[in-house]
Design a protein around this motif. Structure first.
Motif, PDB file in Angstrom:
ATOM      1  N   GLU A  31       0.817  -1.214   0.000  1.00 27.73           N
ATOM      2  CA  GLU A  31       0.000   0.000   0.000  1.00 27.73           C
ATOM      3  C   GLU A  31       0.856   1.272   0.000  1.00 27.73           C
ATOM      4  N   THR A  32       2.140   1.146   0.375  1.00 26.81           N
ATOM      5  CA  THR A  32       2.994   2.347   0.456  1.00 26.81           C
ATOM      6  C   THR A  32       3.745   2.563  -0.848  1.00 26.81           C
ATOM      7  N   VAL A  33       4.712   1.678  -1.114  1.00 27.88           N
ATOM      8  CA  VAL A  33       5.489   1.697  -2.356  1.00 27.88           C
ATOM      9  C   VAL A  33       5.738   0.233  -2.716  1.00 27.88           C
ATOM     10  N   GLY A  54      21.897  -1.968  -5.714  1.00 27.35           N
ATOM     11  CA  GLY A  54      23.119  -1.170  -5.635  1.00 27.35           C
ATOM     12  C   GLY A  54      23.173  -0.440  -4.309  1.00 27.35           C
ATOM     13  N   ARG A  55      22.738  -1.152  -3.253  1.00 27.76           N
ATOM     14  CA  ARG A  55      22.595  -0.508  -1.943  1.00 27.76           C
ATOM     15  C   ARG A  55      23.699  -0.954  -1.003  1.00 27.76           C
ATOM     16  N   PRO A  56      24.248  -0.044  -0.188  1.00 30.00           N
ATOM     17  CA  PRO A  56      25.254  -0.450   0.791  1.00 30.00           C
ATOM     18  C   PRO A  56      24.679  -1.508   1.733  1.00 30.00           C
ATOM     19  N   VAL A  63      11.290  -6.310   7.576  1.00 26.02           N
ATOM     20  CA  VAL A  63      10.699  -7.619   7.310  1.00 26.02           C
ATOM     21  C   VAL A  63       9.172  -7.482   7.343  1.00 26.02           C
ATOM     22  N   HIS A  64       8.547  -8.123   6.359  1.00 25.77           N
ATOM     23  CA  HIS A  64       7.103  -8.011   6.180  1.00 25.77           C
ATOM     24  C   HIS A  64       6.445  -9.318   6.605  1.00 25.77           C
ATOM     25  N   VAL A  65       5.469  -9.201   7.487  1.00 28.28           N
ATOM     26  CA  VAL A  65       4.767 -10.388   7.983  1.00 28.28           C
ATOM     27  C   VAL A  65       3.300 -10.353   7.537  1.00 28.28           C
ATOM     28  N   ASP A 113      21.300  -4.860  16.455  1.00 31.51           N
ATOM     29  CA  ASP A 113      20.641  -5.789  17.383  1.00 31.51           C
ATOM     30  C   ASP A 113      19.142  -5.499  17.479  1.00 31.51           C
ATOM     31  N   THR A 114      18.660  -4.762  16.480  1.00 30.62           N
ATOM     32  CA  THR A 114      17.220  -4.485  16.380  1.00 30.62           C
ATOM     33  C   THR A 114      16.751  -4.933  15.002  1.00 30.62           C
ATOM     34  N   VAL A 115      15.430  -5.035  14.863  1.00 25.49           N
ATOM     35  CA  VAL A 115      14.870  -5.437  13.566  1.00 25.49           C
ATOM     36  C   VAL A 115      13.592  -4.637  13.302  1.00 25.49           C
ATOM     37  N   VAL A 117       9.931  -4.354  11.603  1.00 30.69           N
ATOM     38  CA  VAL A 117       8.867  -5.285  11.185  1.00 30.69           C
ATOM     39  C   VAL A 117       7.615  -4.505  10.808  1.00 30.69           C
ATOM     40  N   ARG A 118       6.977  -4.986   9.735  1.00 33.02           N
ATOM     41  CA  ARG A 118       5.715  -4.347   9.348  1.00 33.02           C
ATOM     42  C   ARG A 118       4.787  -5.365   8.720  1.00 33.02           C
ATOM     43  N   MET A 119       3.478  -5.186   8.949  1.00 33.18           N
ATOM     44  CA  MET A 119       2.462  -5.997   8.277  1.00 33.18           C
ATOM     45  C   MET A 119       1.750  -5.090   7.282  1.00 33.18           C
ATOM     46  N   GLU A 177       6.759   5.865   1.797  1.00 29.24           N
ATOM     47  CA  GLU A 177       7.039   4.675   2.589  1.00 29.24           C
ATOM     48  C   GLU A 177       6.468   4.803   3.998  1.00 29.24           C
ATOM     49  N   SER A 178       6.415   3.636   4.668  1.00 32.04           N
ATOM     50  CA  SER A 178       5.824   3.564   6.002  1.00 32.04           C
ATOM     51  C   SER A 178       6.530   4.478   7.010  1.00 32.04           C
ATOM     52  N   THR A 179       5.783   4.876   8.018  1.00 35.50           N
ATOM     53  CA  THR A 179       6.355   5.531   9.192  1.00 35.50           C
ATOM     54  C   THR A 179       7.210   4.495   9.924  1.00 35.50           C
ATOM     55  N   LEU A 191      11.724   7.494  13.310  1.00 34.55           N
ATOM     56  CA  LEU A 191      12.966   7.540  12.535  1.00 34.55           C
ATOM     57  C   LEU A 191      12.695   8.022  11.110  1.00 34.55           C
ATOM     58  N   ARG A 192      11.499   7.692  10.622  1.00 32.56           N
ATOM     59  CA  ARG A 192      11.105   8.155   9.280  1.00 32.56           C
ATOM     60  C   ARG A 192       9.630   8.524   9.335  1.00 32.56           C
ATOM     61  N   PRO A 193       9.266   9.769   9.029  1.00 35.69           N
ATOM     62  CA  PRO A 193       7.851  10.146   9.083  1.00 35.69           C
ATOM     63  C   PRO A 193       7.088   9.541   7.910  1.00 35.69           C
TER      64      PRO A 193
HETATM   65  O1  TXA Z   1       6.720   1.340   3.186  1.00 34.61           O
HETATM   66  C1  TXA Z   1       7.818   0.800   3.369  1.00 34.61           C
HETATM   67  O2  TXA Z   1       8.373   0.795   4.459  1.00 34.61           O
HETATM   68  C2  TXA Z   1       8.482   0.120   2.156  1.00 34.61           C
HETATM   69  C3  TXA Z   1       7.597  -1.052   1.728  1.00 34.61           C
HETATM   70  C4  TXA Z   1       8.237  -1.889   0.649  1.00 34.61           C
HETATM   71  O3  TXA Z   1       7.251  -1.803   2.853  1.00 34.61           O
HETATM   72  N1  TXA Z   1       9.809  -0.306   2.460  1.00 34.61           N
HETATM   73  C5  TXA Z   1      10.843   0.569   2.592  1.00 34.61           C
HETATM   74  O4  TXA Z   1      12.070  -0.030   2.803  1.00 34.61           O
HETATM   75  O5  TXA Z   1      10.729   1.760   2.522  1.00 34.61           O
HETATM   76  P1  TXA Z   1      13.448   0.737   2.722  1.00 34.61           P
HETATM   77  O6  TXA Z   1      14.483  -0.309   2.836  1.00 34.61           O
HETATM   78  O7  TXA Z   1      13.483   1.559   1.493  1.00 34.61           O
HETATM   79  O8  TXA Z   1      13.470   1.612   4.006  1.00 34.61           O
HETATM   80  C6  TXA Z   1      13.603   0.994   5.266  1.00 34.61           C
HETATM   81  C7  TXA Z   1      13.922   2.018   6.303  1.00 34.61           C
HETATM   82  C8  TXA Z   1      15.315   2.558   6.122  1.00 34.61           C
HETATM   83  O9  TXA Z   1      15.304   3.935   6.406  1.00 34.61           O
HETATM   84  C9  TXA Z   1      16.114   1.776   7.161  1.00 34.61           C
HETATM   85  O10 TXA Z   1      17.257   2.461   7.577  1.00 34.61           O
HETATM   86  C10 TXA Z   1      15.077   1.626   8.286  1.00 34.61           C
HETATM   87  O11 TXA Z   1      13.865   1.414   7.606  1.00 34.61           O
HETATM   88  N2  TXA Z   1      15.365   0.476   9.140  1.00 34.61           N
HETATM   89  C11 TXA Z   1      15.265  -0.832   8.834  1.00 34.61           C
HETATM   90  N3  TXA Z   1      15.646  -1.602   9.872  1.00 34.61           N
HETATM   91  C12 TXA Z   1      15.992  -0.771  10.874  1.00 34.61           C
HETATM   92  C13 TXA Z   1      16.466  -0.951  12.200  1.00 34.61           C
HETATM   93  N4  TXA Z   1      16.678  -2.155  12.715  1.00 34.61           N
HETATM   94  N5  TXA Z   1      16.721   0.148  12.934  1.00 34.61           N
HETATM   95  C14 TXA Z   1      16.505   1.376  12.416  1.00 34.61           C
HETATM   96  N6  TXA Z   1      16.065   1.614  11.161  1.00 34.61           N
HETATM   97  C15 TXA Z   1      15.802   0.561  10.401  1.00 34.61           C
END
Ligand code: TXA
Ligand code: MG
Length: 343
Positions: A31-33, A54-56, A63-65, A113-115, A117-119, A177-179, A191-193
């Protein structure tokens, strides 16, 4: 690599699920991207996601559940706040950063040491996760640095030939993208609005949340310095700490910030000036206060302007310091590499 083109039909989702299960990469709508998915627990598959984008590889993935209870595969502790947020916002555009359980691959979490998660609130996404029988690790399905893909054609433009399959579904309903909220500290921290705002989070948990320091720094670029006079020298130099390119269009881009009528006038003035020297200029100006629409259209419009081959994009800043408009501004400023003109 030949990329398989799939639909959201049951048979195609089954094909895509098999690819994920076998260690391949599939782009899919949420629903986001659009996301670029791999089996969360397959380290080699996750490594391929970084390569395709091409991402670091120190940048962690979400992770999507398909069921809220599947967060139990990733963490041993659900606080009352985490439970409240899950109950209020899942499925939906909210990512929770929680303490990681042993066994969650470092590759997926960038060694943290964190993860996260989103549904997701998207039938094809949930069908795919269910059919693959594993949580799906997925960043946005764009090349690293490019605008996020909100339409199947955007994914095809970036990922054709780089991944095993692309599921073409509807355009994404949300568009940004998601909050992302860090739930590991004393105070939940954004961390991300996104379209789920601080206010909505606070209402759900009954206490204050805060923004990460880096977001505050960023918003200062817009809110400080009410410099009135209009001159070419008003362009803000790029902040040294924020040099990386993110969500960037191929065109150069300037964000024009200030009172609405002055912003419009300045866009017109800069457009004429730049056209007079032979530049092809695109304008990105949303209806006032129409923040949800701006979120929905933002990345798609950037990509459309690039497809038209514009040299320069002039974007009107949204005047919102806290809500959905703020989330769009977070992307807009990054896209423009913090090139801001104040009027
Ligand atoms: O809406 C979304 O979130 C989309 C769809 C596909 O679900 N996904 C997305 O993924 O935007 P990405 O990889 O483009 O952005 C993930 C963000 C990044 O800013 C990353 O640094 C942060 O989430 N992130 C992931 N795991 C993290 C963690 N353990 N601690 C802090 N930030 C984390
Ligand atoms: Mg991304």
């Amino acid at each position: 690599m030949k990329t398989l083109h799939l639909t959201t039909s049951r048979e195609d989702i089954a094909k895509a699920a098999k690819i994920i299960h076998d260690g391949g990469l599939v782009a899919f709508p949420t629903e986001t991207v659009y996301g670029l998915g791999a089996n969360t627990f397959d380290e080699d598959a996750v490594a391929k996601v970084y390569e395709a984008k091409g991402r670091p590889s120190d940048n962690p993935m979400i992770v999507h559940v398909a069921r809220a209870s599947d967060i139990g595969q990733f963490t041993r502790m659900l606080s009352p706040d985490i439970v409240a947020l899950i109950e209020n916002f899942w499925p939906g555009p909210l990512t929770l950063v929680v303490k990681k359980k042993p066994g969650v691959p470092d590759r997926t979490t960038g060694g943290l040491d964190t993860v996260a998660v989103r549904m997701p609130d998207s039938k094809p996404a949930l069908d795919l996760i269910n059919a693959a029988c594993c949580p799906i690790a997925a960043p946005s399905a764009n090349l690293s640095g490019s605008p996020s893909p909100t339409r199947a054609k955007d994914v095809i433009a970036d990922m054709e030939g780089r991944i095993d399959a692309i599921i073409s579904g509807d355009d994404c309903r949300v568009g940004i993208e998601s909050t992302v909220v860090d739930m590991t500290g004393d105070v939940p921290t954004i961390l991300r609005p996104g379209i789920i705002t601080a206010e909505a989070l606070e209402a759900a948990i009954g206490k204050k949340v805060k923004y990460d320091e880096s977001l505050k720094e960023e918003s200062k670029h817009v809110q400080l310095d009410p410099a009135a006079g209009v001159s070419e020298s008003d362009f803000q130099p790029k902040s040294p700490g924020m040099k990386y390119k993110h969500y960037a269009p191929k065109a150069d881009m300037i964000v024009i910030e200030g009172e609405r009528s002055r912003v419009k006038a300045e866009i017109e003035r800069l457009k004429k000036l730049n056209e007079s020297i032979g530049n092809n200029v695109g304008v990105l100006l949303f209806e006032e206060q129409a923040f949800i629409e701006a979120a929905h259209d933002f990345f798609a419009k950037l990509r459309d302007l690039d497809a038209q081959g514009v040299d320069l994009i002039l974007a009107g800043a949204l005047s919102d310091t806290d809500g959905v408009g703020f989330a769009v501004m977070n992307r807009m400023l990054k896209s423009a590499g913090y090139n801001i003109a104040r009027v």
